[in-house]
Design a protein around this motif. Structure first.
Motif, PDB file in Angstrom:
ATOM      1  N   ASN A 251       0.701  -1.245   0.027  1.00  0.00           N
ATOM      2  CA  ASN A 251       0.029   0.097   0.050  1.00  0.00           C
ATOM      3  C   ASN A 251       0.873   1.332   0.042  1.00  0.00           C
ATOM      4  OD1 ASN A 251      -2.817  -0.931   0.003  1.00  0.00           O
ATOM      5  ND2 ASN A 251      -2.265  -1.958   1.991  1.00  0.00           N
ATOM      6  N   GLY A 252       1.886   1.121  -0.846  1.00  0.00           N
ATOM      7  CA  GLY A 252       2.772   2.434  -0.764  1.00  0.00           C
ATOM      8  C   GLY A 252       3.966   2.497   0.347  1.00  0.00           C
ATOM      9  N   ALA A 253       3.992   1.682   1.364  1.00  0.00           N
ATOM     10  CA  ALA A 253       4.774   1.703   2.640  1.00  0.00           C
ATOM     11  C   ALA A 253       5.969   1.296   2.011  1.00  0.00           C
ATOM     12  CB  ALA A 253       4.243   0.812   3.494  1.00  0.00           C
ATOM     13  N   ILE A 254       6.198   0.720   0.944  1.00  0.00           N
ATOM     14  CA  ILE A 254       7.624   0.381   0.360  1.00  0.00           C
ATOM     15  C   ILE A 254       8.528   1.332   0.011  1.00  0.00           C
ATOM     16  CG2 ILE A 254       6.921   0.186  -2.277  1.00  0.00           C
ATOM     17  CD1 ILE A 254       8.520  -2.347  -2.567  1.00  0.00           C
ATOM     18  N   VAL A 255       7.918   2.744  -0.300  1.00  0.00           N
ATOM     19  CA  VAL A 255       9.026   3.655  -0.582  1.00  0.00           C
ATOM     20  C   VAL A 255       9.736   4.346   0.637  1.00  0.00           C
ATOM     21  CG1 VAL A 255       9.009   6.061  -1.403  1.00  0.00           C
ATOM     22  CG2 VAL A 255       7.314   4.621  -2.087  1.00  0.00           C
ATOM     23  N   SER A 257      12.708   6.901   2.270  1.00  0.00           N
ATOM     24  CA  SER A 257      13.257   8.539   2.113  1.00  0.00           C
ATOM     25  C   SER A 257      14.700   8.168   2.658  1.00  0.00           C
ATOM     26  CB  SER A 257      12.523   9.325   3.001  1.00  0.00           C
ATOM     27  OG  SER A 257      12.241   9.129   4.401  1.00  0.00           O
ATOM     28  N   ALA A 258      15.285   6.934   3.028  1.00  0.00           N
ATOM     29  CA  ALA A 258      16.482   6.863   3.651  1.00  0.00           C
ATOM     30  C   ALA A 258      17.540   6.953   2.473  1.00  0.00           C
ATOM     31  CB  ALA A 258      16.698   5.606   4.379  1.00  0.00           C
ATOM     32  N   SER A 259      18.925   7.185   2.953  1.00  0.00           N
ATOM     33  CA  SER A 259      19.792   7.036   2.093  1.00  0.00           C
ATOM     34  C   SER A 259      21.163   6.861   2.765  1.00  0.00           C
ATOM     35  CB  SER A 259      20.300   8.467   1.504  1.00  0.00           C
ATOM     36  OG  SER A 259      20.410   9.455   2.239  1.00  0.00           O
ATOM     37  N   GLN A 260      22.191   6.041   1.969  1.00  0.00           N
ATOM     38  CA  GLN A 260      23.346   5.900   2.529  1.00  0.00           C
ATOM     39  C   GLN A 260      24.498   6.344   1.634  1.00  0.00           C
ATOM     40  OE1 GLN A 260      24.126   4.864   5.732  1.00  0.00           O
ATOM     41  NE2 GLN A 260      22.101   4.263   6.430  1.00  0.00           N
ATOM     42  N   TYR A 261      25.618   7.071   2.474  1.00  0.00           N
ATOM     43  CA  TYR A 261      26.683   7.453   1.501  1.00  0.00           C
ATOM     44  C   TYR A 261      26.398   8.428   0.540  1.00  0.00           C
ATOM     45  CZ  TYR A 261      28.387   3.442   3.723  1.00  0.00           C
ATOM     46  OH  TYR A 261      28.875   2.100   4.555  1.00  0.00           O
ATOM     47  N   GLY A 262      25.270   8.957   0.555  1.00  0.00           N
ATOM     48  CA  GLY A 262      24.726   9.965  -0.428  1.00  0.00           C
ATOM     49  C   GLY A 262      23.943   9.233  -1.391  1.00  0.00           C
ATOM     50  N   PHE A 263      23.612   7.981  -1.496  1.00  0.00           N
ATOM     51  CA  PHE A 263      22.782   7.360  -2.329  1.00  0.00           C
ATOM     52  C   PHE A 263      21.473   7.149  -1.883  1.00  0.00           C
ATOM     53  CE2 PHE A 263      27.363   5.756  -3.001  1.00  0.00           C
ATOM     54  CZ  PHE A 263      27.665   6.598  -4.222  1.00  0.00           C
ATOM     55  N   PRO A 264      20.443   7.719  -2.269  1.00  0.00           N
ATOM     56  CA  PRO A 264      18.870   7.240  -1.936  1.00  0.00           C
ATOM     57  C   PRO A 264      18.750   5.905  -1.991  1.00  0.00           C
ATOM     58  CG  PRO A 264      19.050   9.207  -3.281  1.00  0.00           C
ATOM     59  CD  PRO A 264      20.704   8.806  -3.455  1.00  0.00           C
ATOM     60  N   LEU A 265      18.168   5.310  -1.250  1.00  0.00           N
ATOM     61  CA  LEU A 265      17.810   3.886  -1.038  1.00  0.00           C
ATOM     62  C   LEU A 265      16.623   3.646  -2.056  1.00  0.00           C
ATOM     63  CD1 LEU A 265      19.245   1.570   0.771  1.00  0.00           C
ATOM     64  CD2 LEU A 265      17.163   1.570   2.052  1.00  0.00           C
ATOM     65  N   VAL A 266      15.571   4.546  -2.205  1.00  0.00           N
ATOM     66  CA  VAL A 266      14.426   4.469  -3.217  1.00  0.00           C
ATOM     67  C   VAL A 266      13.350   3.850  -2.691  1.00  0.00           C
ATOM     68  CG1 VAL A 266      13.739   3.995  -5.405  1.00  0.00           C
ATOM     69  CG2 VAL A 266      15.944   4.888  -5.119  1.00  0.00           C
ATOM     70  N   LEU A 267      13.628   2.507  -2.190  1.00  0.00           N
ATOM     71  CA  LEU A 267      12.651   1.520  -1.720  1.00  0.00           C
ATOM     72  C   LEU A 267      13.100   0.871  -0.376  1.00  0.00           C
ATOM     73  CD1 LEU A 267      11.074  -0.167  -4.827  1.00  0.00           C
ATOM     74  CD2 LEU A 267      10.428   1.969  -3.842  1.00  0.00           C
ATOM     75  N   LYS A 268      12.114   0.567   0.562  1.00  0.00           N
ATOM     76  CA  LYS A 268      12.562  -0.133   1.648  1.00  0.00           C
ATOM     77  C   LYS A 268      13.086  -1.327   1.236  1.00  0.00           C
ATOM     78  CE  LYS A 268       9.644   2.596   4.664  1.00  0.00           C
ATOM     79  NZ  LYS A 268       8.632   2.645   5.589  1.00  0.00           N
ATOM     80  N   HIS A 269      14.151  -2.082   1.623  1.00  0.00           N
ATOM     81  CA  HIS A 269      14.528  -3.456   1.385  1.00  0.00           C
ATOM     82  C   HIS A 269      13.819  -4.567   2.439  1.00  0.00           C
ATOM     83  CE1 HIS A 269      17.935  -2.446  -1.615  1.00  0.00           C
ATOM     84  NE2 HIS A 269      17.311  -1.374  -1.287  1.00  0.00           N
ATOM     85  N   ALA A 270      13.529  -5.721   1.904  1.00  0.00           N
ATOM     86  CA  ALA A 270      13.193  -6.568   2.825  1.00  0.00           C
ATOM     87  C   ALA A 270      14.074  -6.984   4.096  1.00  0.00           C
ATOM     88  CB  ALA A 270      12.645  -8.004   1.958  1.00  0.00           C
TER      89      ALA A 270
END
Length: 452
Positions: A251-255, A257-270
């Motif tokens: 339901n959209g919760a996959i998105v 806003s996190a990033s690491q080393y300046g690289f946006p994660l884009v989606l939440k990883h399982a």
């Protein structure tokens, strides 16, 4: 003896290829071990040819399908255990082998036919194949007590390969067209919508004895995205867009806003890591499905895969655990053979949140479309240690510099397959082009709201 002969062949190839190396092709000039470096092109050639052997020379004899694993020192170990997903990767590898001239078209087509006839007669469960199949009988081999029926994710990996075979042969001779139609019919027989349990999600397993008791929902971001794309693409057993939105995307919760080393994660990883999951998350679904220009309401999948890889690499460069040799030349954490604390061999999904000092060559090599120069640097590093790390079917599955260069001198189908496939996608786009031109795939992507 076989291993020695292969090394002689590799050495011979290097001697002849070095004599006509193009000066414009970059290569690592280091020669610390007295091993003549290869050009980038030679490096990719060697890796593709080696990994092809896994699916050609060391396939299950009766079926032609891919063995789950191969141990050169014990070649008869589990020799009848065929893996469904790895066989899908093997189908794609054979297409590369034909294009690269490792086998003739006639030889390749004959092997493809052998595999498809086997799959046609193997146990199926509402159209899906099991994770493991007996290569002699076609009967299910239980992956676990309750996992003795259909495995939808492994079936999706296989279907990805079947679609590529269909597209590769559809305009060929009459016998090739017949084989293309067989491949098409096989994947279209999967009852994808059955695996929803009448809910708005896909579920991984169904057993004739235990039903949906495992009850494992396919929820991203992980390797299961391809199952939703193919389920939507199915002409006869399709899912709705809502199944994708509520199942895969939660339901959209996959998105994220996190990033690491300046690289946006884009989606939440399982698994919940803000450093990203094992790198196979960004390999298995994208062997045929081209992430370039692939976007939907949740994100840009090219940026996702590239950033996932760069975060994994940067984590190894930062090397918070101070492991030996981690760095720009030696990185890549994903699922593979592993070294347990007691020194025994196990299996683990390595990632920045599960880093025990084990590097898996497939991680960086299969990421070559996302990080071309960075992945090649790792390949050159591995080659400089080829006496330890290179065997009869490419680079061994895993090693640990931290533990006196412990090496898992064995192979897994799902680790060797992405290497030959993704190198080819980087070089020519072969598998991406075949898969993405398929009409049903396009219909499925359109149904789910993708731009590509």
């Amino acid at each position: 003896m076989i291993k020695s002969l292969i090394y002689i062949v590799f050495a011979t190839l290097v001697i002849f290829s070095c004599s006509d190396r193009s000066p414009s092709e970059p290569f690592d000039p280091s020669d610390d071990n007295g091993i003549v470096p290869l050009t980038d092109t030679e490096m990719m050639d060697l890796t593709q040819r080696g990994t092809f052997k896994y699916f050609w020379d060391f396939a299950n004899t009766n079926s032609g399908a891919a063995k789950e694993r191969y141990h050169p020192k014990n070649p008869t170990l589990n020799q009848n255990v065929v893996t469904t997903g790895g066989t899908g990767f093997g189908l794609m590898a054979i297409l590369v082998g034909i294009e690269r001239g490792y086998v003739t078209r006639e030889e390749g087509v004959a092997r493809l036919n052998k595999i498809l006839v086997f799959l046609e007669n193997a146990n199926r469960f509402h159209g899906a194949w099991s994770h493991w199949v007996d290569g002699d009988t076609g009967n299910v081999i239980p992956f676990s007590t309750k996992d003795n029926g259909g495995d939808l994710v492994e079936t999706a990996f296989l279907s990805q390969g079947l679609i590529c075979v269909k597209e590769y042969l559809k305009n060929g001779s009459d016998s090739e067209k017949a084989l293309a139609n067989k491949a098409d019919a096989l994947w279209k027989g999967v009852e994808w919508n059955w695996y929803t349990q009448n809910q708005n999600a896909l579920f991984w397993h169904w057993s004739p004895d235990y039903g949906f008791e495992i009850n494992l929902r396919l929820k991203g971001y992980n390797e299961t995205m391809i199952a939703y794309v193919l389920a939507a693409a199915s002409p006869d057993y399709s899912i709705s867009k809502t199944v994708y939105e509520e199942g895969w995307a939660n339901n959209g919760a996959i998105v994220s806003s996190a990033s690491q080393y300046g690289f946006p994660l884009v989606l939440k990883h399982a698994g919940g890591s803000n450093f990203g999951g094992p790198l196979f998350f960004s390999h298995y679904s994208f062997l045929g499905l081209n992430p370039k220009n692939l976007t939907d309401q949740y994100g840009n999948y090219w940026n996702l895969a590239v950033n996932h890889t760069k975060i994994n690499r940067q984590y190894c460069i930062v090397n918070p655990n101070n492991y030996v040799d981690y760095g720009e030349d030696c990185w890549g954490l994903t699922a593979s053979y592993s070294r347990n604390i007691d020194g025994s061999i196990g299996y683990s999904a390595h990632s920045p949140s599960n880093d025990i000092g084990v590097i898996s060559p497939t991680a960086a090599i299969s990421s070559i479309p996302y990080t071309p120069s960075e992945s090649l640097k790792v390949m050159h590093f591995l080659y400089q240690k080829k006496d330890k790390l290179l065997g009869v079917a490419g680079f061994y599955d895993a090693f640990s510099p931290q533990n006196n260069y412990w090496v898992a001198d064995a192979y897994l189908a799902i680790d060797q397959g992405p290497q030959i496939i993704m190198i080819e996608n980087h070089r020519t786009g072969l598998l991406w082009n075949l898969f993405m031109q398929n009409t049903d795939v396009k219909n499925g992507l359109n149904k789910l709201g993708f731009s590509y």
